[in-house]
Scaffold this motif. Sequence first.
Motif, PDB file in Angstrom:
ATOM      1  N   GLN A 217     -23.415 -11.176 -20.185  1.00 55.96           N
ATOM      2  CA  GLN A 217     -22.148 -10.559 -19.861  1.00 55.96           C
ATOM      3  C   GLN A 217     -22.025 -10.252 -18.581  1.00 55.96           C
ATOM      4  OE1 GLN A 217     -20.902  -8.109 -22.944  1.00 55.96           O
ATOM      5  NE2 GLN A 217     -21.287  -9.878 -24.819  1.00 55.96           N
ATOM      6  N   ASP A 218     -22.962 -10.109 -18.025  1.00 57.46           N
ATOM      7  CA  ASP A 218     -22.369  -9.002 -16.566  1.00 57.46           C
ATOM      8  C   ASP A 218     -22.482  -9.890 -15.723  1.00 57.46           C
ATOM      9  OD1 ASP A 218     -21.778  -6.849 -17.787  1.00 57.46           O
ATOM     10  OD2 ASP A 218     -23.563  -5.859 -17.155  1.00 57.46           O
ATOM     11  N   ALA A 219     -23.759 -10.703 -15.576  1.00 58.72           N
ATOM     12  CA  ALA A 219     -23.870 -11.578 -14.466  1.00 58.72           C
ATOM     13  C   ALA A 219     -23.058 -13.017 -14.759  1.00 58.72           C
ATOM     14  CB  ALA A 219     -25.229 -12.672 -14.548  1.00 58.72           C
ATOM     15  N   THR A 220     -22.931 -12.857 -15.342  1.00 62.16           N
ATOM     16  CA  THR A 220     -21.666 -14.876 -15.688  1.00 62.16           C
ATOM     17  C   THR A 220     -20.515 -14.423 -14.879  1.00 62.16           C
ATOM     18  OG1 THR A 220     -22.818 -15.499 -17.958  1.00 62.16           O
ATOM     19  CG2 THR A 220     -20.450 -16.453 -17.185  1.00 62.16           C
ATOM     20  N   PRO A 221     -19.329 -13.468 -15.317  1.00 61.56           N
ATOM     21  CA  PRO A 221     -18.348 -13.227 -13.975  1.00 61.56           C
ATOM     22  C   PRO A 221     -18.908 -12.962 -12.617  1.00 61.56           C
ATOM     23  CG  PRO A 221     -19.027 -11.572 -15.541  1.00 61.56           C
ATOM     24  CD  PRO A 221     -19.668 -12.434 -16.245  1.00 61.56           C
ATOM     25  N   ALA A 222     -19.905 -12.469 -12.294  1.00 60.17           N
ATOM     26  CA  ALA A 222     -20.303 -12.165 -11.068  1.00 60.17           C
ATOM     27  C   ALA A 222     -21.052 -13.204 -10.416  1.00 60.17           C
ATOM     28  CB  ALA A 222     -21.547 -11.410 -11.294  1.00 60.17           C
ATOM     29  N   LEU A 223     -21.652 -13.746 -10.786  1.00 59.17           N
ATOM     30  CA  LEU A 223     -21.915 -15.874 -10.389  1.00 59.17           C
ATOM     31  C   LEU A 223     -20.488 -16.675 -10.119  1.00 59.17           C
ATOM     32  CD1 LEU A 223     -25.204 -15.627 -12.115  1.00 59.17           C
ATOM     33  CD2 LEU A 223     -24.835 -15.344  -9.599  1.00 59.17           C
TER      34      LEU A 223
ATOM     35  N   ALA B 241     -24.673 -11.829  -5.741  1.00 59.35           N
ATOM     36  CA  ALA B 241     -24.964 -11.201  -7.265  1.00 59.35           C
ATOM     37  C   ALA B 241     -25.963 -12.373  -7.205  1.00 59.35           C
ATOM     38  CB  ALA B 241     -23.314 -11.878  -7.448  1.00 59.35           C
ATOM     39  N   ARG B 242     -26.972 -12.860  -6.852  1.00 59.26           N
ATOM     40  CA  ARG B 242     -27.312 -13.064  -7.389  1.00 59.26           C
ATOM     41  C   ARG B 242     -29.276 -12.263  -7.026  1.00 59.26           C
ATOM     42  NH1 ARG B 242     -32.659 -14.818  -5.256  1.00 59.26           N
ATOM     43  NH2 ARG B 242     -31.885 -14.924  -2.489  1.00 59.26           N
TER      44      ARG B 242
ATOM     45  N   LEU C  35     -32.071  -7.459 -12.008  1.00 58.45           N
ATOM     46  CA  LEU C  35     -32.151  -7.169 -13.107  1.00 58.45           C
ATOM     47  C   LEU C  35     -32.785  -8.379 -14.340  1.00 58.45           C
ATOM     48  CD1 LEU C  35     -28.341  -6.064 -13.697  1.00 58.45           C
ATOM     49  CD2 LEU C  35     -30.683  -4.628 -13.828  1.00 58.45           C
ATOM     50  N   LEU C  36     -33.000  -9.568 -13.887  1.00 53.91           N
ATOM     51  CA  LEU C  36     -33.769 -10.276 -14.687  1.00 53.91           C
ATOM     52  C   LEU C  36     -35.329  -9.783 -15.004  1.00 53.91           C
ATOM     53  CD1 LEU C  36     -32.913 -12.463 -16.933  1.00 53.91           C
ATOM     54  CD2 LEU C  36     -33.707 -14.226 -14.654  1.00 53.91           C
TER      55      LEU C  36
END
Length: 354
Positions: free
Chosen positions: A20-26, A38-39, A49-50
């Motif tokens: 949920q956090d990564a999707t909009p950031a990328l 972001a990457r 984070l991953l």
Amino acid sequence: MATDDTSLETFLRRIEEFEQDATPALRDAATPEELEAARIRFLGDRSGLLKSIQRELGSLAKEDKPAGGRAFNQVKTRVEALHEERGRALADASRGASSGRDLTMPPRRQWSGAKHPVTLVIEEIAEIFRELGFTIALGPQVETEWYNFGALNFPPDHPAMDAHDTLYLRDDILLRTHTSPVQIRTLQRFPPPIRILAPGDVFRRDFFDASHAPMFAQIEGLCVDEGISFVDLKTMLTNFARRFFGAARTRFRPSYFPFTEPSAEMDVECQLCKGAGCPVCKQTGWTEILGSGMVHPAVLESAGVDPEKYTGWAFGMGPARIALQRYDIPDIRILYDSDVRFLEQIARPAGGDA
Ligand code: DAH
């Protein structure tokens, strides 16, 4: 089961939050720099984070690992794909922006150059004579009266020298009216044996009509050696006509030029009606394609060649006229119009029929 095991539930919530956090950031990164930040934050090798979620996978209970691993891999694949997709979109946009192009415009038609019909004819003729041992010789388009007329045995009062027929630049400087001066210039520079072909533009004070132009191309041919006779002339030119026009019949008619003696014009069976007679050949069944003759001894002499030792033959032809015949063009002016719609039809298959 160890007490510090992460529960599967917690783990699944963690990766869901991660996505949920990564999707909009990328997805919404506006520049390559933002995307890279972001990457690093989400997918970075060390502190990403991953990576930390992956470490938590190790502390899941053994029986929870398969389900946790599957969920982890699915999210990882989706987020990585999103990163890649955004990277491509940003690169495309910057390419379009930096070239100032509007990428939504339909593309312009691509043009590729092609040879003019007259050039095609000249090249084909040159190739046939090359096989017979002829080389190409060139001369200037601005000539002296002597090279254009005098050395070629024109008498001083010949009508061709009249200002009504010739474009004079100064008293005895003119635009050449034919390619025959190249005969003189070549004979002055090189001793026989000589076999040359001299293509080039010539100029006359002619009106522009369906069969005349004030500037047009000619091809001169010259062969000088010991023991050259009219038989050589006839053989070579007949052979040429057969090669160029196919099995067409030819005929020689007596003619007159100041620089040849005897002189002859060569006709080829009309290509359009095959000799039956049509408007193009004025119902005669023949088309005149060249003037020729044995080089006049006075011409050899003015070029410094001994006419007792050497003889030769020469010809002059107009490749534009031949192009009209070959490509079935009714008006010579079409060759000068630069109308691409017309030229394209002929020029594309080099040497082929329209
Ligand atoms: N120079 C002549 C002309 O422009 C053409 C010509 C005729 C050239 C006979 C020759 C020749 O070399 O032998 O009309």
